[in-house]
Motif scaffolding. Sequence first.
Motif, mmCIF file in Angstrom:
data_model
loop_
_atom_site.group_PDB
_atom_site.id
_atom_site.type_symbol
_atom_site.label_atom_id
_atom_site.label_comp_id
_atom_site.label_asym_id
_atom_site.label_seq_id
_atom_site.Cartn_x
_atom_site.Cartn_y
_atom_site.Cartn_z
ATOM 1 N N LEU A 55 -3.513 0.838 -3.401
ATOM 2 C CA LEU A 55 -2.973 -0.513 -3.285
ATOM 3 C C LEU A 55 -2.205 -0.923 -4.532
ATOM 4 C CD1 LEU A 55 -6.188 -2.037 -1.712
ATOM 5 C CD2 LEU A 55 -4.093 -1.406 -0.509
ATOM 6 N N SER A 61 3.211 -2.763 5.592
ATOM 7 C CA SER A 61 2.584 -1.708 4.820
ATOM 8 C C SER A 61 3.621 -0.743 4.265
ATOM 9 C CB SER A 61 1.569 -0.944 5.690
ATOM 10 O OG SER A 61 2.204 -0.376 6.799
ATOM 11 N N ALA A 88 -4.123 -6.924 1.001
ATOM 12 C CA ALA A 88 -4.516 -5.993 2.064
ATOM 13 C C ALA A 88 -5.715 -6.512 2.848
ATOM 14 C CB ALA A 88 -4.818 -4.615 1.467
ATOM 15 N N ALA A 123 -11.412 -3.771 0.067
ATOM 16 C CA ALA A 123 -10.592 -3.155 -0.966
ATOM 17 C C ALA A 123 -11.379 -3.099 -2.261
ATOM 18 C CB ALA A 123 -9.297 -3.941 -1.183
ATOM 19 N N GLY A 125 -2.455 -6.221 -4.704
ATOM 20 C CA GLY A 125 -2.411 -5.483 -3.446
ATOM 21 C C GLY A 125 -3.746 -5.467 -2.740
ATOM 22 N N SER A 126 -4.841 -5.465 -3.506
ATOM 23 C CA SER A 126 -6.186 -5.481 -2.911
ATOM 24 C C SER A 126 -6.441 -6.799 -2.192
ATOM 25 C CB SER A 126 -7.239 -5.253 -4.001
ATOM 26 O OG SER A 126 -7.059 -4.003 -4.631
ATOM 27 N N ILE A 183 0.821 -1.210 0.000
ATOM 28 C CA ILE A 183 0.000 0.000 0.000
ATOM 29 C C ILE A 183 0.853 1.257 0.000
ATOM 30 C CG2 ILE A 183 -1.810 -1.176 1.293
ATOM 31 C CD1 ILE A 183 -0.977 0.407 3.729
#
Length: 404
Positions: A74, A402, A113, A122, A109-110, A5
């Motif tokens: 993200l 992060s 996360a 996300a 990334g979604s 992120i």
Amino acid sequence: MNTVISWVPDELGSDPAASSGPLAGVRIGVKDNIEVGGVRSTCGSEFFADRVAADDATCVSALKSAGAVITSTLNMAEFAVGVTSQNSASGGSVNPWDARRVPGGSSGGSGVAVAAGVVDVALGTDTGGSIRLPAACCGVTGLRPSTGVLDMSGIFPVSADFDTVGPLARTARQVRETFAVLAGSDVTGADTDSLRVAVPHPFVTDDIDPAIVDAITETVELIRRLGHRIVECPVPHSESAQDVVYTLIYSDLAREHAERLRDEPTRFQAATRERISLGLTISDEQRAAAVRQRDMFRSAMSEMFSDVDVVLTPAMPVDVPQIGVGEAVVAQARRMGQLTYPWSLHDGPTLALPVGVHPSGMPIGAQLTAARLREGTVLALAEQVQEHSDWHLRLPPVRVSSDV
């Protein structure tokens, strides 16, 4: 490097006037091709390294108005082209279940996360499978809505006919609540007392990892015990669907990036350039033929869904791949997306959800697909499945940083 992120300043979070909205206090991250006003929106590419969005994308505005806190953008595959989210410009993301493995893509990334608890929900985008593959790889729930249902303003395009934006979350209930805000309508009223659920065997058994077949079989039995009817139903034209989608998506990609390919080809990451360049070989005649096949497939899908309510398939035919191991990038993308691309050709909703664990320890995902605008059906069935199983409650063992 494990990049997930980029934090967004607090003042760009929720709308203070909406602190009691339906998503009040929900922490939401958005894929880096979705614009958040005043924040860098890089699309994971060196080309846009200094690009700052002037305004919020329509979907971001809706979330803020509902009280959500936009905490982050993200990481993603460059220009949303790729299934592994290994990005040399922004740093690659790793899977929180096993840091040696990919998190799926392009919304990697979604998926990470949500799985790691960095955010509650996300947003990702899905053209050929880019919400569903990260959901499957990371053991979370993700919805590709019907095409055209959600406003794509403020989202960098891949292929306008296939691009969608949708939520990923741990549970189908969270996905439903977020989608309701994005769509501006209630999606809880679907009648799911006794659904006709089709399990097309070529999709479920042919060239599929046996452990995935077993997980799908167990899910089918659970759905049967819930009172739904399991029916046989072939998916028409499925053998050519992936090639049709590839033709249309890659021709659109080549048109979108034609000037960049001509003027600065080396600024693309090698894997991105290789895949976009495939579109340069597609003729106007080939594209026109693919459009006709798309229309034929969608017509057949509409007819099929007059006989069934939901189609159940695996999300991926293989275990989650290791980073940098196995097939070349184009072949790997075709293999991982073998079961998602056909449902991109369909213009209705598909939901990915976790339904098991591979002997390797990685999540196994399934897809639920319904007729156009029947998001409520797949979400309701997924909620029923999750009420009677706990795959969506499992937490990954790998701590995800992060770090930017």
